[in-house]
Design a protein around this motif. Sequence first.
Motif, short mmCIF file in Angstrom:
data_model
loop_
_atom_site.label_atom_id
_atom_site.label_comp_id
_atom_site.label_asym_id
_atom_site.label_seq_id
_atom_site.Cartn_x
_atom_site.Cartn_y
_atom_site.Cartn_z
N SER A 176 0.89 -1.06 0.01
CA SER A 176 -0.13 0.04 0.01
C SER A 176 0.97 1.27 -0.22
O SER A 176 0.84 2.20 -0.62
CB SER A 176 -1.06 0.10 1.11
OG SER A 176 -0.11 0.24 2.43
N ILE A 177 1.92 1.29 0.80
CA ILE A 177 2.81 2.37 0.48
C ILE A 177 3.67 2.56 -0.69
O ILE A 177 3.57 3.86 -1.32
CB ILE A 177 4.24 2.35 1.74
CG1 ILE A 177 3.40 2.16 3.45
CG2 ILE A 177 4.84 3.38 1.95
CD1 ILE A 177 2.54 3.29 3.64
N GLY A 178 4.03 1.29 -1.26
CA GLY A 178 4.50 1.39 -2.72
C GLY A 178 3.24 2.04 -3.66
O GLY A 178 3.85 3.22 -4.41
N LEU A 179 1.95 1.91 -3.51
CA LEU A 179 1.12 2.42 -4.29
C LEU A 179 0.89 3.70 -4.07
O LEU A 179 0.49 4.58 -5.00
CB LEU A 179 -0.42 1.65 -4.24
CG LEU A 179 -0.41 0.14 -4.77
CD1 LEU A 179 -1.80 -0.47 -4.21
CD2 LEU A 179 -0.38 0.13 -6.07
N SER A 180 0.96 4.34 -2.88
CA SER A 180 0.95 5.73 -2.27
C SER A 180 1.83 6.44 -3.12
O SER A 180 1.59 7.52 -3.60
CB SER A 180 1.02 6.07 -1.03
OG SER A 180 2.32 5.66 -0.48
N PHE A 181 3.07 6.07 -3.21
CA PHE A 181 4.30 6.80 -4.01
C PHE A 181 3.90 6.55 -5.53
O PHE A 181 3.93 7.78 -6.24
CB PHE A 181 5.60 6.35 -3.54
CG PHE A 181 5.96 6.81 -2.43
CD1 PHE A 181 6.44 8.10 -2.05
CD2 PHE A 181 6.11 6.08 -1.19
CE1 PHE A 181 6.71 8.48 -0.94
CE2 PHE A 181 6.63 6.36 -0.05
CZ PHE A 181 6.71 7.82 0.00
N LEU A 182 3.55 5.44 -6.11
CA LEU A 182 3.12 5.80 -7.64
C LEU A 182 1.76 6.70 -7.85
O LEU A 182 1.97 7.20 -8.98
CB LEU A 182 2.59 3.99 -7.82
CG LEU A 182 3.47 3.18 -7.97
CD1 LEU A 182 2.89 1.96 -8.46
CD2 LEU A 182 4.58 3.46 -9.03
N CYS A 183 0.99 6.87 -6.87
CA CYS A 183 -0.05 7.75 -6.89
C CYS A 183 0.44 9.16 -7.06
O CYS A 183 0.00 9.96 -7.90
CB CYS A 183 -1.00 7.47 -5.75
SG CYS A 183 -2.78 8.28 -6.01
N THR A 184 1.42 9.45 -6.19
CA THR A 184 1.90 10.80 -6.04
C THR A 184 2.72 11.01 -7.26
O THR A 184 2.73 12.23 -7.83
CB THR A 184 2.96 10.68 -4.62
OG1 THR A 184 1.79 10.65 -3.58
CG2 THR A 184 3.44 12.44 -4.64
N LEU A 185 3.50 9.96 -7.95
CA LEU A 185 4.26 10.25 -8.90
C LEU A 185 3.48 10.80 -10.07
O LEU A 185 3.83 11.36 -10.75
CB LEU A 185 5.00 8.88 -9.33
CG LEU A 185 6.34 8.74 -8.23
CD1 LEU A 185 6.98 7.35 -8.55
CD2 LEU A 185 7.27 9.83 -7.97
N SER A 186 2.20 10.20 -10.30
CA SER A 186 1.34 10.51 -11.13
C SER A 186 0.76 11.73 -11.40
O SER A 186 0.53 12.37 -12.28
CB SER A 186 0.17 9.38 -11.22
OG SER A 186 -0.60 9.98 -10.20
N TYR A 187 0.79 12.55 -10.23
CA TYR A 187 0.64 13.87 -10.08
C TYR A 187 1.52 14.89 -10.90
O TYR A 187 1.09 15.78 -11.16
CB TYR A 187 0.46 14.59 -8.62
CG TYR A 187 -0.42 13.62 -7.83
CD1 TYR A 187 -1.23 13.08 -8.06
CD2 TYR A 187 -0.53 14.10 -6.35
CE1 TYR A 187 -2.21 12.18 -7.39
CE2 TYR A 187 -1.34 13.38 -5.51
CZ TYR A 187 -2.25 12.53 -5.96
OH TYR A 187 -2.97 11.96 -5.13
N TYR A 188 2.63 14.53 -11.00
CA TYR A 188 3.61 15.33 -11.93
C TYR A 188 3.69 15.10 -13.13
O TYR A 188 4.56 15.60 -14.05
CB TYR A 188 4.98 15.07 -11.19
CG TYR A 188 5.20 15.48 -9.93
CD1 TYR A 188 5.52 16.99 -9.56
CD2 TYR A 188 4.78 14.98 -8.83
CE1 TYR A 188 5.54 17.58 -8.60
CE2 TYR A 188 4.92 15.58 -7.31
CZ TYR A 188 5.34 16.87 -7.24
OH TYR A 188 5.19 17.41 -6.15
N SER A 189 2.65 14.35 -13.77
CA SER A 189 2.28 14.30 -15.25
C SER A 189 2.01 15.39 -15.74
O SER A 189 1.79 15.78 -17.04
CB SER A 189 1.55 12.99 -15.52
OG SER A 189 0.22 13.16 -14.96
N PHE A 190 1.14 16.43 -15.06
CA PHE A 190 0.59 17.65 -15.33
C PHE A 190 1.62 18.49 -15.52
O PHE A 190 2.46 19.03 -14.67
CB PHE A 190 -0.24 18.19 -14.37
CG PHE A 190 -1.53 16.82 -13.85
CD1 PHE A 190 -2.11 16.10 -14.97
CD2 PHE A 190 -1.75 16.50 -12.54
CE1 PHE A 190 -2.77 15.11 -14.38
CE2 PHE A 190 -2.12 15.53 -12.21
CZ PHE A 190 -2.99 14.87 -13.09
N MET A 191 1.74 19.20 -16.80
CA MET A 191 2.69 20.44 -16.97
C MET A 191 1.99 21.58 -16.98
O MET A 191 0.94 21.84 -17.48
CB MET A 191 3.61 20.12 -18.45
CG MET A 191 4.40 21.28 -18.68
SD MET A 191 5.66 21.15 -17.72
CE MET A 191 6.65 19.73 -17.99
#
Length: 305
Positions: A176-191
């Motif tokens: 679940s912690i690994g998924l949380s970081f994947l979720c956060t990393l996806s936020y930086y796909s917005f330019m």
Amino acid sequence: MKVYFQIQWKIINRHIKEADLNVLLAWVLASISFIGLSIILFSQYEYAKYLYVVLPLFFSIRIGDSKRNTFLKICYGVRKFRLLRLFESLFISIPFLTILVINQSFLVSSVLVVIISTLTLFERRSNFRFIVPTPFQKLPFEFIIGFRRSFLAVAIIYAITIISIKVDNFNLGLFSIGLSFLCTLSYYSFMEDKVYVWSHIKKPRGFLLKKIRVAAFCNSILYLPLIGLLSFFFYENIHQLLILYGLGLFFIVAIIFMKYSAFPKQAGLRESIVLSVTFYFPPIVLITFLYFYFQSLRSLSKVLK
């Protein structure tokens, strides 16, 4: 519909060419990377099969934008639109389904097909105006937009953590912690727009440092409660939690550098391949980190004087 998929195929290959990559080589490397990562995940993590359900569902939902759906209905009509969305979602799911079947996860793969098929019956409505409240109103846009688009995923991550505590399974908590970081990393796909960056009265280093501080603070607001819960119930494994959390923050910083390494353009396939190679060969992580850092300084220096 055949023409539609031919157009989509050409668009994808055009993006690859624009990244100055050989199309055939890019597809071969992507396939090898996907297979290699799948082997690692399924050999080391019992719950990897659930990730291979979540990912195709996430991608399928993302391409179901209301404006895009309206355009497709105008072009093809409602009946063909439904079939097109079904085939499109199934095409996205094929690589994940293949891995699930190879690993004999027949029940999970069947559930994925059923959910994917059902999703085509529902559409995202543009006139739905419910705004998800966030704790990030006065902070940069990444976490505001990202959280509102992924609040269901955040809820699922919390649910998985609670389940891990109830069934006394620490590995599920780590998942679940690994998924949380994947979720956060996806936020930086917005330019953001170039003007938004230009409005910051900072030098490139100061701008990046602020982005890092905000990312660490916002991520802590979202997920430190999970670390606290798991540390309380699995206190003997607290060192593993801290290591994973530290690695997660490190990769968030790397993603921030990668995002601005091609600014004002979106980070392309080349940057993504460099990051993917780093996941497979961790010893070069420092080289990748520094590469993205200096590239981002060079790109931002053209905007931030």
